[in-house]
Structure formats: structure tokens, C-alpha cells
Scaffold this motif. Structure first.
Motif, PDB file in Angstrom:
ATOM      1  N   HIS A  65     -10.633   5.706   5.914  1.00 42.60           N
ATOM      2  CA  HIS A  65      -9.345   5.062   5.097  1.00 42.60           C
ATOM      3  C   HIS A  65      -9.826   3.791   4.326  1.00 42.60           C
ATOM      4  O   HIS A  65     -10.929   3.166   4.590  1.00 42.60           O
ATOM      5  N   TYR A 104      -9.145   0.814   4.338  1.00 40.34           N
ATOM      6  CA  TYR A 104      -9.229  -0.613   5.130  1.00 40.34           C
ATOM      7  C   TYR A 104     -10.198  -0.777   5.928  1.00 40.34           C
ATOM      8  O   TYR A 104     -10.453  -1.456   6.658  1.00 40.34           O
ATOM      9  N   ASP A 108      -5.919   7.481   1.350  1.00 44.83           N
ATOM     10  CA  ASP A 108      -4.934   7.173   1.922  1.00 44.83           C
ATOM     11  C   ASP A 108      -4.390   7.960   3.189  1.00 44.83           C
ATOM     12  O   ASP A 108      -4.955   9.132   3.169  1.00 44.83           O
ATOM     13  N   SER A 109      -3.338   7.740   3.799  1.00 44.06           N
ATOM     14  CA  SER A 109      -2.890   8.580   5.168  1.00 44.06           C
ATOM     15  C   SER A 109      -2.697   9.864   4.493  1.00 44.06           C
ATOM     16  O   SER A 109      -3.099  10.823   5.274  1.00 44.06           O
ATOM     17  N   PHE A 132      -4.057   6.538  15.361  1.00 43.14           N
ATOM     18  CA  PHE A 132      -2.814   7.437  14.914  1.00 43.14           C
ATOM     19  C   PHE A 132      -3.576   8.474  13.935  1.00 43.14           C
ATOM     20  O   PHE A 132      -2.965   9.699  13.705  1.00 43.14           O
ATOM     21  N   MET A 133      -4.440   7.786  12.888  1.00 49.77           N
ATOM     22  CA  MET A 133      -4.810   8.687  11.844  1.00 49.77           C
ATOM     23  C   MET A 133      -5.841   9.822  12.420  1.00 49.77           C
ATOM     24  O   MET A 133      -5.779  10.890  12.154  1.00 49.77           O
ATOM     25  N   ASN A 143       2.307   6.419  10.859  1.00 44.38           N
ATOM     26  CA  ASN A 143       1.991   5.181  11.916  1.00 44.38           C
ATOM     27  C   ASN A 143       2.635   5.485  12.949  1.00 44.38           C
ATOM     28  O   ASN A 143       3.578   4.646  13.515  1.00 44.38           O
ATOM     29  N   SER A 196       3.246   6.298   3.455  1.00 42.62           N
ATOM     30  CA  SER A 196       3.950   5.461   2.509  1.00 42.62           C
ATOM     31  C   SER A 196       3.980   6.048   0.966  1.00 42.62           C
ATOM     32  O   SER A 196       4.671   5.489   0.212  1.00 42.62           O
ATOM     33  N   HIS A 223       0.614  -6.835   7.398  1.00 42.97           N
ATOM     34  CA  HIS A 223       1.503  -6.751   6.162  1.00 42.97           C
ATOM     35  C   HIS A 223       2.637  -7.765   6.233  1.00 42.97           C
ATOM     36  O   HIS A 223       3.302  -8.208   5.246  1.00 42.97           O
ATOM     37  N   HIS A 252       1.847  -3.156  -0.868  1.00 43.96           N
ATOM     38  CA  HIS A 252       2.123  -2.154  -0.148  1.00 43.96           C
ATOM     39  C   HIS A 252       3.444  -2.085   0.490  1.00 43.96           C
ATOM     40  O   HIS A 252       4.095  -3.111   0.791  1.00 43.96           O
ATOM     41  N   GLU A 296       4.706  -1.588   3.239  1.00 42.64           N
ATOM     42  CA  GLU A 296       4.913  -2.085   4.731  1.00 42.64           C
ATOM     43  C   GLU A 296       4.865  -3.674   4.699  1.00 42.64           C
ATOM     44  O   GLU A 296       5.189  -4.139   5.555  1.00 42.64           O
ATOM     45  N   SER A 313       1.608   3.110  -1.943  1.00 45.44           N
ATOM     46  CA  SER A 313       0.256   3.390  -0.854  1.00 45.44           C
ATOM     47  C   SER A 313      -0.778   2.751  -1.569  1.00 45.44           C
ATOM     48  O   SER A 313      -1.127   2.502  -2.762  1.00 45.44           O
ATOM     49  N   THR A 314      -1.851   2.862  -0.667  1.00 42.66           N
ATOM     50  CA  THR A 314      -3.308   2.401  -1.010  1.00 42.66           C
ATOM     51  C   THR A 314      -3.646   3.054  -2.222  1.00 42.66           C
ATOM     52  O   THR A 314      -4.222   2.619  -3.199  1.00 42.66           O
TER      53      THR A 314
HETATM   54  P1  13P Z   1      -1.589   4.314   3.323  1.00 38.00           P
HETATM   55  O1  13P Z   1      -0.604   5.456   3.573  1.00 38.00           O
HETATM   56  O2  13P Z   1      -1.329   3.624   2.047  1.00 38.00           O
HETATM   57  O3  13P Z   1      -3.011   4.775   3.513  1.00 38.00           O
HETATM   58  O4  13P Z   1      -1.242   3.112   4.287  1.00 38.00           O
HETATM   59  C1  13P Z   1      -1.545   3.514   5.970  1.00 38.00           C
HETATM   60  C2  13P Z   1      -1.432   2.289   6.652  1.00 38.00           C
HETATM   61  O5  13P Z   1      -1.588   2.298   7.571  1.00 38.00           O
HETATM   62  C3  13P Z   1      -0.886   0.986   5.933  1.00 38.00           C
HETATM   63  O6  13P Z   1      -0.885   0.066   6.922  1.00 38.00           O
END
Ligand code: 13P
Length: 307
Positions: free
Chosen positions: A28, A30, A44-45, A67-68, A118, A133, A178, A201, A203, A217-218
Motif C-alpha cells: 500500500h 502508506y 490503493d485498497s 484487514f488488507m 477497513n 475510499s 486521519h 483523503h 477519512e 483515495s490515495t
Molecule cells: P485507500 O483506499 O486510499 O487505499 O485508503 C486506505 C486506507 O486505509 C486509508 O486509511
């Protein structure tokens, strides 16, 4: 663990093992910089979920939070999904459990449960459909119901509520990272970098999204920068994304909305742990089959509706 090995040696051994075991590394945005650099796929997710379903690797080493990796395991039952540090959790996912969600469902029996990814596998299994997201609004609009129970992120829930005519009941969870920036931070960066777009973002808190020039999203933030004519940007999400933004745009400047927007769980994954993971096939994500099948349906529905 692997004391004395330099990063280049760790990377070399990771590459060799990956080849030998037909493994793929997914990461990811992050993640730590050196993890982003060794990833076969960075995303991104939603992008990561799509990649999981299209790879022919036997092993997926998932560099992200639990969770990912669970999502990857739900989507690819025949594969071995490994997380290099099983304690890499998510404060947001922890804000709802199955019992609480069942109680809420009893209170709102005819509502469609849209669950942000998430969340744990067990919570996904109790849901009608998942979202990320990048597609939350699209999914809410696409489901066959005008009444939505949105779980567990209240900020994305509010972000969606502002843009839909549907009735949305929002769970009260949030991401600790966030949650950090506030309106004074926005005022401060606006004064420091006049004219620079603020990209955040969803969040982030609603009052921050309301003041931003773009909320996404990212991957959407990275795309926005690619397509923009601006040279300076203010970024309101976890700081790991800055590495990719700077790498792709060496002639542009990026400033964080606040200096300490860090998800410490994301940063638990290191090169040493990735090597250990590949060498020992640890730590394997195991999900009880009935839960996996139910959670799969909710994720699969997202894939269908997101197009
Ligand atoms: P994304 O969907 O942008 O990857 O965000 C995931 C996430 O966990 C943001 O905190």
C-alpha cells in the motif's frame, strides 16, 4: 533478525526467494519507502484487491495492515497470503465487531449494509456489500436500496451522505491518523502555500474535506497530481504517499497538511520482516471458510458494482 545485513543484501535475498517460490509482493502507498521500492505492485485498497484476483503467483506477501491482507485472502482462496507482521492492525477496523453490527442491523432491519474495506473478515461477512475510499459513493448509489447502513468510517459515510439523495445511517468509527488535522491546520497551510491545492483523503473529518480542493483515495490523489498543472500541493493523508508523489514528480513540491500524519501500524513492515515472511511462509492469513465465503460475496458485489 538478520543482523549485519545491509538493505541491498536483504533486497537481493527477497528477490531470489520471490522468484523461487513464485511469490508476489503487494504494498500500500502508506508503506515505508524501502517496502514501496520492492513491491511488484503498489496501490490503493481497491487496486490491491483487483491485483489479487489477477495474479498467477502462488504466494502473496501483503505489505499493509491486517484487514488488507485478509481481503486478499478472502478474494484468493487457493493462494497463500502472508503478512510480514501480524500485529499491523487498523484502529478504524477495530471500531466495529460482529455483535455490535448485528445489534445495529436489528435496529435498521431493512437497510443495506455497505461496509468500508477497513473492517475485519467477520464484519465483511455480515455485510451486503463492501466499498473502498475510491468507490464508496458509486457503491451506495448502485445498490438496490434507498436506505444505507454505512460501516465503520463515519467520515467517509458523511462524505457520501453529502453527495447522495439516499438515507444513510453512519457508524461512529474513524481513523486515528486521519482524525489529526483540524481547521486551524488548513488555515495555517493555506497561508504558508497560497494557491496550492489541498488534496485530502475522505477519512479526514468532514470539515477538512469541505475545505479541500480535492478529496479522494490515495490512488485518486496521485492521479489528480499527474493531471494537474500546479507545481505545489498540500497533502492531507498518511505521509507514506509523499514518497510516491515526490518520486513521480521530481520537479514539483509537496507539503503535508500536518507534519505527523503517520499510521504506525503501516510502518511495522520492514525489509527484515518481508525476508523472514518469505523464508518461513509466515504469517499466514487463515479465515474460517464459512466467514470467507460470506465476506467474499460482499467483496465480489463491490467488484461487480464498481465496474
Ligand atoms: P485507500 O483506499 O486510499 O487505499 O485508503 C486506505 C486506507 O486505509 C486509508 O486509511
Amino acid at each position: 533478525m538478520y543482523t549485519g545485513l545491509r538493505d541491498e543484501e536483504l533486497v537481493q535475498r527477497i528477490r531470489e526467494l520471490k522468484e523461487k517460490k513464485n511469490a508476489i509482493i503487494l504494498a500500500h502507498y502508506y508503506q515505508n519507502e524501502e517496502i514501496q521500492d520492492i513491491a511488484d505492485y503498489l496501490g490503493d485498497s481497491f487496486g490491491l484487491s483487483q491485483k489479487v484476483t489477477s495474479t498467477d503467483a502462488d504466494i502473496i506477501v501483503f505489505c499493509g495492515v491486517k484487514f488488507m491482507a485478509e481481503t486478499a485472502a478472502i478474494l484468493s482462496p487457493g493462494k497463500e497470503v502472508l503478512i510480514p507482521d501480524p500485529t499491523a492492525g487498523c484502529s478504524l477496523a477495530d471500531t466495529v465487531n460482529v455483535e455490535e453490527l448485528r445489534r445495529m442491523k436489528r435496529e435498521y432491519p431493512d437497510y443495506c449494509v455497505v461496509t468500508y474495506v477497513n473492517s475485519t473478515a467477520a464484519v465483511k461477512a455480515e455485510s451486503d456489500v463492501c466499498c473502498t475510499s475510491s468507490n464508496a459513493l458509486k457503491i451506495v448509489e448502485a445498490v438496490d436500496s434507498d436506505k444505507i447502513l454505512f460501516v465503520p468510517d463515519r467520515n467517509i459515510g458523511m462524505f457520501v451522505t453529502r453527495q447522495t439523495q439516499k438515507e444513510v445511517v453512519v457508524w461512529d468509527g474513524y481513523c486515528k491518523t486521519h482524525f489529526l488535522p483540524d481547521i486551524d491546520d488548513v488555515k495555517r497551510v493555506r497561508e504558508m502555500y497560497p494557491g496550492a491545492p489541498l488534496l485530502v483523503h475522505p477519512e479526514c473529518r468532514p470539515e477538512i474535506s469541505a475545505l479541500a480542493d480535492f478529496t479522494g483515495s490515495t490512488a485518486a490523489i496521485i492521479r489528480y497530481v499527474r493531471e494537474s498543472d500546479f507545481n505545489t500541493f498540500i497533502i492531507g493523508t498518511e505521509e507514506g504517499i509523499m514518497y510516491q508523489l515526490k518520486k513521480e514528480n521530481t520537479d514539483r513540491r509537496f507539503y503535508p497538511l500536518i507534519p505527523d500524519m503517520i499510521c504506525h501500524d503501516m510502518k511495522k513492515i520492514t525489509l527484515e520482516k518481508v525476508l523472514y515472511s518469505l523464508e518461513n511462509n509466515e504469517y499466514r492469513i487463515e479465515i474460517e471458510e464459512e466467514t470467507r465465503e460470506k465476506a467474499y460475496k460482499a467483496l465480489q458485489k463491490m467488484m461487480e458494482l464498481a465496474g
